[in-house]
Design a protein around this motif. Structure first.
Motif, PDB file in Angstrom:
ATOM      1  N   GLU A 188      54.679  17.405  90.219  1.00  0.00           N
ATOM      2  CA  GLU A 188      53.477  16.726  90.695  1.00  0.00           C
ATOM      3  C   GLU A 188      53.675  16.417  92.178  1.00  0.00           C
ATOM      4  OE1 GLU A 188      51.847  14.013  87.997  1.00  0.00           O
ATOM      5  OE2 GLU A 188      50.473  13.116  89.444  1.00  0.00           O
ATOM      6  N   ARG A 356      57.092  -0.238  88.479  1.00  0.00           N
ATOM      7  CA  ARG A 356      56.249   0.084  89.638  1.00  0.00           C
ATOM      8  C   ARG A 356      55.033  -0.835  89.744  1.00  0.00           C
ATOM      9  NH1 ARG A 356      54.093   5.310  89.998  1.00  0.00           N
ATOM     10  NH2 ARG A 356      54.605   5.734  92.163  1.00  0.00           N
ATOM     11  N   LYS A 392      54.947   0.710  96.718  1.00  0.00           N
ATOM     12  CA  LYS A 392      54.749   1.684  97.798  1.00  0.00           C
ATOM     13  C   LYS A 392      54.627   0.941  99.127  1.00  0.00           C
ATOM     14  CE  LYS A 392      52.592   5.153  94.853  1.00  0.00           C
ATOM     15  NZ  LYS A 392      51.546   6.145  94.628  1.00  0.00           N
ATOM     16  N   GLU A 425      52.215  14.452 100.292  1.00  0.00           N
ATOM     17  CA  GLU A 425      51.006  14.551  99.469  1.00  0.00           C
ATOM     18  C   GLU A 425      49.734  14.465 100.304  1.00  0.00           C
ATOM     19  OE1 GLU A 425      50.759  11.647  96.316  1.00  0.00           O
ATOM     20  OE2 GLU A 425      48.682  12.159  95.866  1.00  0.00           O
TER      21      GLU A 425
HETATM   22  C1  GCV Z   1      52.812  10.544  89.972  1.00  0.00           C
HETATM   23  C2  GCV Z   1      49.097   9.087  93.380  1.00  0.00           C
HETATM   24  C3  GCV Z   1      49.359  10.546  93.178  1.00  0.00           C
HETATM   25  C4  GCV Z   1      49.776  10.843  91.758  1.00  0.00           C
HETATM   26  C5  GCV Z   1      51.002   9.988  91.433  1.00  0.00           C
HETATM   27  C6  GCV Z   1      50.634   8.531  91.639  1.00  0.00           C
HETATM   28  C7  GCV Z   1      51.802   7.605  91.402  1.00  0.00           C
HETATM   29  O1  GCV Z   1      47.968   8.694  92.670  1.00  0.00           O
HETATM   30  O2  GCV Z   1      48.226  11.269  93.535  1.00  0.00           O
HETATM   31  O3  GCV Z   1      50.075  12.199  91.647  1.00  0.00           O
HETATM   32  O4  GCV Z   1      51.464  10.230  90.131  1.00  0.00           O
HETATM   33  O5  GCV Z   1      50.212   8.349  92.956  1.00  0.00           O
HETATM   34  O6  GCV Z   1      52.414   7.218  92.382  1.00  0.00           O
HETATM   35  O7  GCV Z   1      52.095   7.288  90.268  1.00  0.00           O
END
Ligand code: GCV
Length: 705
Positions: A188, A356, A392, A425
């Motif tokens: 992903e 998270r 994050k 991303e």
């Molecule tokens: C793993 C964003 C990304 C998703 C990711 C998500 C996360 O939404 O687009 O691909 O999923 O973050 O951090 O869980």
């Protein structure tokens, strides 16, 4: 080209190169290429300084230390280094811990070593038994490996090597890569091929790349890896997979790299009947309620089973009640209830939970940027001691630029783990050259004012602000099966920079770029400066041609690559572009000030006031926090609309400059790398132009100028 002319071309290019770069470099060697030092005077001095080595003791890690010293110095010095048992000559490298090495013991450095912890090391130029020596000393063997890579980095980067007096230990305890790798081999948000982990072939077949991967991480001091995606498939906890994981952990262990897993919160449940459902598990329970005694026992049993197979297992990373993943809220429980049941199961073995904070339930608040704070801050102090809350860097989702996440500083009783995204991303995938260290420094250096001035995110993360009992940082990996690991050669610099900053967040982005360039591209001073300049402005340029002045999340839906500012769905939903930019005939931007969603109130004073007032809000965050009229006067004297246009143009201009600059390096970097980057830059220019044209055409319909 036939093979003879290829060889001739290679020889010719080696002569042409001022640094020490070989030909036809596919990038697989990362920053550990160890090409011969070109400067003859320096080569002579280095050969005198490092003519033999004494590494006492025998273990898997010490064998790696020996191997690395040999590989590194044989390559760099074009030599055939020998190992001895005793110090008999000048120019000996001595590597050892106090426990295993008599010469190290004799130096009496115990007090200095005590301060270093298990991973730190000393490197000193010293006289030992009457001979000139370079000593690498540490408390644990892993410190010796880190010290070895440090010394080799100094040789590679042409640092001063006489009178060495290096003391180094990590500022942050858990320094992890997070892989978003799926069990079917896809990744992903991965842009460098397939997953490195070959689940079908494990445990019988150990791909040599597992070792290369562990080695690369060890060279940076990265000490843990979560191998599977946070959108976790519960099968990872099945016994057959634990055997595969055992095999991986065995490869990683001597490199100091601990294995961690993402788990699905519903794992104790029976498998889901519906294919593709995120709700099922691998157990036989009817509930995954964290307060249910059977569920608690299920996790305890599972932890025991894991530790029997992987005695040094690191712990669990959990995405719960986020983007369709199950979690404790499904049972009316809160995040801490969920985290604590796992923490209880792992605690007897020293394992941790990384829970998270990437949650954005629309019921919590109409403004997505406010939701995590509102869910997590009330739980401060409720989490078990072995739980991190992993947040994050910004409150939305790894945008090219966001203001810092307001959680940093707001949870003094809960260790916060900073999650950065190495994979690009929202920053042009592995097609755009975007050096991310300046971005990460912007976050780390940001002063939250949580405890008054000087309350940087770095201090929250390294625990010094709130005296956290454990500290951590994670980077979402950008690695894959591509020969060059990261898709874009320059994306390697982001893996490199993440590791270096995780070890020492006080390093500057420039220093890290310099190191990486010298180790990867060229040791030529001028070429290095040129590349560093390119890299240093590349993040700001990307923001300019994608989302200037605080615009955000106007990328193509789902894919997150190109522009799609017009993306809308009724009612205005929080994953659409129009939700975020809110452009209308009056202006553009999301009013998160006290007259709007009041997200600014989640920051500490005086940051709150600075962000809240359109007159004091830094322009880089302007449209993040304010809905601003198109004719608003900017600091430059231009109107907002003119300034937006200027940014898009400047972004494109920067990419053109990178192209021109790169052309000057023809013949001065490896030819394969040269054309690889050249092609990528062409794509980047096309994309940047598309971004400008699409966004300006769209906003023009509102700005009407
Ligand atoms: C793993 C964003 C990304 C998703 C990711 C998500 C996360 O939404 O687009 O691909 O999923 O973050 O951090 O869980």
């Amino acid at each position: 080209m036939n093979s003879t002319s290829h060889i001739l071309l290679c020889i010719a290019s080696v002569f042409l190169l001022t640094g020490s770069v070989a030909c036809a470099d596919d990038g697989s060697g990362l920053w550990l290429k160890y090409h011969r030092i070109a400067d003859e005077a320096r080569l002579r001095t280095c050969r005198q300084s490092f003519s033999t080595a004494v590494v006492q003791g025998d273990s898997a890690t010490l064998r790696i230390v020996r191997e690395e010293i040999k590989r590194g110095l044989d390559g760099l010095l074009d030599a055939n280094l020998s190992f001895g048992e005793a110090i008999r000559q000048d120019g000996t490298i001595i590597v050892g811990t106090v426990q295993t090495s008599a010469p190290i013991r004799s130096l009496g450095w115990d007090t200095d070593l005590e301060k270093l912890g298990p991973e730190g090391f000393l490197i000193r130029s010293s006289q030992v038994n009457g001979h000139r020596a370079t000593v690498i000393a540490a408390n644990e063997e892993i410190g010796l490996l880190y010290g070895t890579f440090d010394l080799l980095r100094r040789v590679q980067t042409q640092a001063a090597l006489d009178k060495l007096n290096v003391t180094s230990h990590p500022r942050i305890q858990y320094r992890l890569l997070n892989h978003w790798d799926n069990m079917d081999g896809s990744i992903e948000r991965g842009y460098a091929g397939r997953s490195l982990w070959q689940w079908d072939a494990l445990p019988a077949r150990i791909d040599p790349r597992y070792r290369d991967y562990a080695r690369a991480n060890a060279s940076l001091g990265i000490n843990g890896t979560v191998v599977n995606s946070v959108n976790a498939n519960p099968i990872i906890l099945q016994p057959a997979y634990l055997e595969k994981l055992r095999a991986l952990a065995e490869v990683f262990r001597p490199y100091g790299l601990k294995l961690f897993l993402s788990i699905r919160f519903s794992s104790p449940l029976r498998p889901a009947r519906q294919a593709g459902s995120r709700r099922g598990g691998i157990g036989n329970l009817e509930t995954a309620d964290p307060l249910d005694p059977e569920v608690r026992q299920w996790w305890k049993d599972k932890a025991k089973e894991i530790y029997e197979v992987i005695p040094d297992f690191g712990g669990f990373l959990v995405k719960a009640n986020s983007e369709g993943m199950p979690g404790p809220q499904d049972y009316g429980r809160h995040h801490a209830d969920g985290a604590n049941v796992l923490a209880e199961a792992l605690a007897p073995y020293g394992g941790i939970v990384m829970w998270r904070a990437f949650v954005y339930d629309a019921k919590t608040d109409p403004d997505r940027a406010k939701r995590a704070y509102k869910e997590f801050v009330p739980l401060d102090g409720v989490f078990a001691p072995n739980v991190f809350v992993q947040a994050k860097n910004g409150p939305i989702d790894f945008q090219p630029r966001e203001p810092v996440h307001p959680l940093f500083g707001a949870m003094p009783k809960t260790p916060l783990m900073l999650e950065l995204q190495i994979t690009q991303e929202y920053l042009g995938h592995s097609k755009h050259l975007v050096y991310l260290a300046p971005m990460w420094k912007e976050y780390l250096d940001f002063d939250t004012h949580a405890e008054g001035p000087g309350s940087s995110v770095a201090k929250v993360t390294d625990g010094s602000l709130h005296d956290y009992a454990m500290t951590g940082i994670a980077g979402v990996a950008n690695t894959g099966s591509d020969a060059n690991w990261c898709g874009h050669l320059f994306a390697q610099a982001n893996w490199y920079a993440f590791g270096r900053l995780a070890w020492d967040h006080q390093l500057s982005a420039e220093t890290i770029a310099d190191e990486w360039i010298r180790m990867t591209l060229s040791r030529d001073e001028q070429a290095g400066q040129t590349v560093r300049l390119m890299m240093m402005g590349s993040w700001e340029a990307c923001i300019s041609y994608m989302t200037p002045l605080g615009l955000h999340h106007i990328m193509q839906a789902g894919f997150h690559y190109g522009p799609q500012p017009s993306y809308a769905r009724a009612p205005r939903e929080d994953w659409t572009s129009v939700y975020y930019h809110r452009a209308d005939s009056n202006g553009v931007g999301f009013d998160r000030s006290s007259t709007g969603s009041n997200a600014t109130s989640q920051y500490f004073s005086p940051v709150r006031e600075r962000f809240d007032d359109v007159a004091t809000c830094p322009e880089k965050y302007l449209l993040w926090f304010h809905h601003v009229p198109w004719d608003h006067k900017m600091a430059s004297g231009r109107t907002l609309w003119q300034e937006i246009r200027r940014h898009y143009d400047a972004g494109i201009e920067y990419v053109k400059q990178m192209q021109e600059t790169w052309e000057t390096l023809k013949g001065r970097v490896d030819p394969e790398i040269f054309s690889h980057v050249q092609t990528k830059l062409e794509t980047q220019l096309q994309d940047a132009t598309l971004w400008r044209d699409t966004c300006l055409a769209y906003f023009q319909t509102f700005a009407q100028e």
